[in-house]
Design a protein around this motif. Structure first.
Motif, PDB file in Angstrom:
ATOM      1  N   MET A  60       2.444  14.822 -18.905  1.00  0.00           N
ATOM      2  CA  MET A  60       2.264  15.805 -18.241  1.00  0.00           C
ATOM      3  C   MET A  60       1.851  15.799 -16.662  1.00  0.00           C
ATOM      4  O   MET A  60       1.591  16.848 -16.263  1.00  0.00           O
ATOM      5  N   ALA A  61       1.303  14.792 -15.698  1.00  0.00           N
ATOM      6  CA  ALA A  61       0.425  14.345 -15.076  1.00  0.00           C
ATOM      7  C   ALA A  61       1.521  14.818 -14.011  1.00  0.00           C
ATOM      8  O   ALA A  61       1.508  15.631 -13.392  1.00  0.00           O
TER       9      ALA A  61
ATOM     10  N   GLU B 164      -3.895   9.608 -10.471  1.00  0.00           N
ATOM     11  CA  GLU B 164      -3.041   8.990  -9.760  1.00  0.00           C
ATOM     12  C   GLU B 164      -3.037   7.292 -10.352  1.00  0.00           C
ATOM     13  O   GLU B 164      -1.246   7.106 -10.198  1.00  0.00           O
ATOM     14  N   GLN B 165      -3.541   6.781 -11.718  1.00  0.00           N
ATOM     15  CA  GLN B 165      -2.848   5.782 -12.102  1.00  0.00           C
ATOM     16  C   GLN B 165      -1.796   6.679 -12.788  1.00  0.00           C
ATOM     17  O   GLN B 165      -0.424   5.466 -13.299  1.00  0.00           O
ATOM     18  N   LEU B 166      -1.631   7.584 -14.154  1.00  0.00           N
ATOM     19  CA  LEU B 166      -0.836   7.838 -14.455  1.00  0.00           C
ATOM     20  C   LEU B 166       0.305   8.593 -13.931  1.00  0.00           C
ATOM     21  O   LEU B 166       1.562   8.122 -14.195  1.00  0.00           O
ATOM     22  N   LEU B 167      -0.039   8.854 -12.504  1.00  0.00           N
ATOM     23  CA  LEU B 167       1.248   9.380 -11.571  1.00  0.00           C
ATOM     24  C   LEU B 167       2.040   7.839 -11.190  1.00  0.00           C
ATOM     25  O   LEU B 167       2.838   7.808 -11.332  1.00  0.00           O
ATOM     26  N   VAL B 168       1.288   6.891 -11.301  1.00  0.00           N
ATOM     27  CA  VAL B 168       2.044   5.664 -10.561  1.00  0.00           C
ATOM     28  C   VAL B 168       2.521   5.149 -11.423  1.00  0.00           C
ATOM     29  O   VAL B 168       3.979   4.559 -12.085  1.00  0.00           O
TER      30      VAL B 168
ATOM     31  N   ALA C  62      -1.900  20.013  -6.559  1.00  0.00           N
ATOM     32  CA  ALA C  62      -2.604  18.085  -5.923  1.00  0.00           C
ATOM     33  C   ALA C  62      -2.816  17.904  -6.656  1.00  0.00           C
ATOM     34  O   ALA C  62      -3.389  17.453  -8.271  1.00  0.00           O
ATOM     35  N   ASN C  63      -3.040  16.058  -7.026  1.00  0.00           N
ATOM     36  CA  ASN C  63      -3.623  15.332  -7.619  1.00  0.00           C
ATOM     37  C   ASN C  63      -4.772  15.833  -8.190  1.00  0.00           C
ATOM     38  O   ASN C  63      -4.891  15.292  -9.360  1.00  0.00           O
ATOM     39  N   PRO C  64      -6.110  16.602  -7.075  1.00  0.00           N
ATOM     40  CA  PRO C  64      -7.787  17.098  -7.399  1.00  0.00           C
ATOM     41  C   PRO C  64      -7.562  17.616  -8.705  1.00  0.00           C
ATOM     42  O   PRO C  64      -8.178  17.591  -9.587  1.00  0.00           O
TER      43      PRO C  64
ATOM     44  N   GLN D  24       0.863  -0.805  -0.034  1.00  0.00           N
ATOM     45  CA  GLN D  24       0.078  -0.177  -0.416  1.00  0.00           C
ATOM     46  C   GLN D  24       0.589   1.235  -0.351  1.00  0.00           C
ATOM     47  O   GLN D  24       0.640   2.184  -0.535  1.00  0.00           O
ATOM     48  N   PHE D  25       1.938   1.199   0.580  1.00  0.00           N
ATOM     49  CA  PHE D  25       2.657   2.572   0.819  1.00  0.00           C
ATOM     50  C   PHE D  25       3.087   2.455  -0.012  1.00  0.00           C
ATOM     51  O   PHE D  25       3.424   3.465  -1.189  1.00  0.00           O
ATOM     52  N   GLU D  26       3.703   0.869  -1.415  1.00  0.00           N
ATOM     53  CA  GLU D  26       4.365   2.111  -2.770  1.00  0.00           C
ATOM     54  C   GLU D  26       3.479   2.229  -3.888  1.00  0.00           C
ATOM     55  O   GLU D  26       3.551   3.297  -4.477  1.00  0.00           O
ATOM     56  N   GLN D  27       2.362   2.752  -3.601  1.00  0.00           N
ATOM     57  CA  GLN D  27       1.060   2.648  -4.868  1.00  0.00           C
ATOM     58  C   GLN D  27       1.008   4.342  -3.954  1.00  0.00           C
ATOM     59  O   GLN D  27       1.029   5.043  -4.856  1.00  0.00           O
ATOM     60  N   PHE D  28       0.911   4.457  -3.013  1.00  0.00           N
ATOM     61  CA  PHE D  28       0.776   5.756  -2.095  1.00  0.00           C
ATOM     62  C   PHE D  28       1.790   6.473  -2.662  1.00  0.00           C
ATOM     63  O   PHE D  28       1.532   7.603  -2.810  1.00  0.00           O
ATOM     64  N   LEU D  29       3.106   5.702  -2.567  1.00  0.00           N
ATOM     65  CA  LEU D  29       4.491   7.147  -2.830  1.00  0.00           C
ATOM     66  C   LEU D  29       4.392   7.325  -4.515  1.00  0.00           C
ATOM     67  O   LEU D  29       5.072   8.757  -4.749  1.00  0.00           O
ATOM     68  N   LEU D  30       4.095   6.166  -5.279  1.00  0.00           N
ATOM     69  CA  LEU D  30       4.209   6.084  -6.640  1.00  0.00           C
ATOM     70  C   LEU D  30       2.942   7.178  -6.830  1.00  0.00           C
ATOM     71  O   LEU D  30       3.121   8.269  -8.189  1.00  0.00           O
TER      72      LEU D  30
END
Lengths: 133, 186
Positions: free
Chosen positions: B138-139, B165-169, B149-151, A5-11
């Motif tokens: 861009m994200a 968040e998917q793009l950033l991940v 911030a993400n929103p 969960q922390f990894e996803q949070f960081l990313l």
């Protein structure tokens, strides 16, 4: 919060604790305080964010701000909009497909054409497929 | 100490024709806009052109912006993102028809600092960011460089916060894995 969960949070939120969302920051900080691997993960994402900052580094702006103000507020060029996109907007209607044809012809013939016209032609075509994210 | 004008107040004043207010907005935000553009297009001269275009759009459209609908910075970076996208589309089209080579000869504007550091960390970072898919790039720039911030990024890119968040991940995972691979190779 576990490591996955922390990894996803960081990313999703980056490596800077000051920018972590308040609702989950305490749980993330608690993990970092007690887990070496979590600290290593945070450091790696912090490194990623710093590399992005480095990739976006710019030199001094020089007189760019003054140029923007001059064009916006007084220079007659502002009326006609001399930015490449503006020129494209003005010429788009008159060039149309003929502009595209000219660009292709120029490319094939290896002719030197004005940079502004290249931008214009490209913008005319690009605007046809324009859309946001 | 006098209270500093908010962006909203300055934009309202600029809409009324205040050159001073517009100048303050430019000086307050020019650097971040240039950096986001630089990160996206990876060319200093093009980034400055985009920044100029963005602020001229702000000046012309100031009266259309309505406080409360979105923060000024969200609107500003939406314009920036759209200008960056338009720029890359033009560049790809020129590349497709071969006109980019003509233009490169006419305007060899590589930033000397970047050229000199071509073997260094900066060049690697720039290349890795440039290689990200457009939306991820861009994200990430809006998050890391613009500091949104993400929103806010979701509003700027007109997609959901979950999609941001998917793009950033994906973007951060790609850059992290590439960095890890380089470290192992050294």
């Amino acid at each position: 919060m576990d490591r996955d969960q922390f990894e996803q949070f960081l990313l999703a939120h980056g490596g800077d604790p000051d920018r972590w969302p308040h609702g989950r920051r305490d749980a993330a900080l608690a993990l970092v305080a007690t887990d070496d691997e979590a600290r290593r993960m945070a450091a790696a994402i912090g490194h990623v964010d710093r590399s992005v900052q480095a990739a976006a580094a710019v030199g001094p702006a020089g007189d760019l701000a003054a140029r923007i103000l001059a064009i916006a507020t007084g220079d007659e060029r502002a009326i006609f909009d001399v930015t490449p996109a503006g020129i494209a907007g003005v010429l788009a209607g008159s060039l149309g497909l003929a502009g595209i044809g000219y660009a292709v012809t120029a490319a094939v013939a290896g002719l030197i054409v004005p940079a502004a016209l290249l931008d214009t032609v490209a913008t005319v075509v690009a605007s046809g497929v324009a859309g946001g994210f | 100490m006098p209270r500093e004008d908010t962006d909203d107040e300055l934009l309202r004043a600029a809409a009324g024709g205040s050159e001073r207010a517009f100048g303050l907005l430019v000086s307050r935000h020019l650097d971040r806009v240039r950096r986001v553009a630089q990160g996206y297009v990876a060319n200093a001269a093009d980034a400055d052109d985009i920044a100029q275009d963005v602020f001229l759009a702000v000046w012309r459209n100031a009266a259309r912006w309505e406080a409360g609908e979105a923060r000024f910075s969200t609107w500003l970076f939406r314009v920036t993102a759209n200008r960056c996208i338009d720029h890359m589309r033009r560049r790809r089209l020129k590349s497709w028809v071969g006109l980019d080579k003509v233009e490169a000869v006419m305007a060899n504007d590589d930033d000397p600092e970047r050229t000199l550091s071509g073997r260094g960390e900066l060049a690697l970072a720039a290349a890795a960011v440039k290689a990200l898919p457009d939306r991820q790039r861009m994200a990430l720039l809006l998050s890391v460089v613009a500091g949104l911030a993400n929103p806010e990024i979701a509003q700027t890119m007109q997609i959901s916060t979950g999609a941001v968040e998917q793009l950033l991940v994906r973007a951060r995972r790609t850059l992290r894995d590439q960095a890890t691979g380089r470290e192992r190779a050294e």
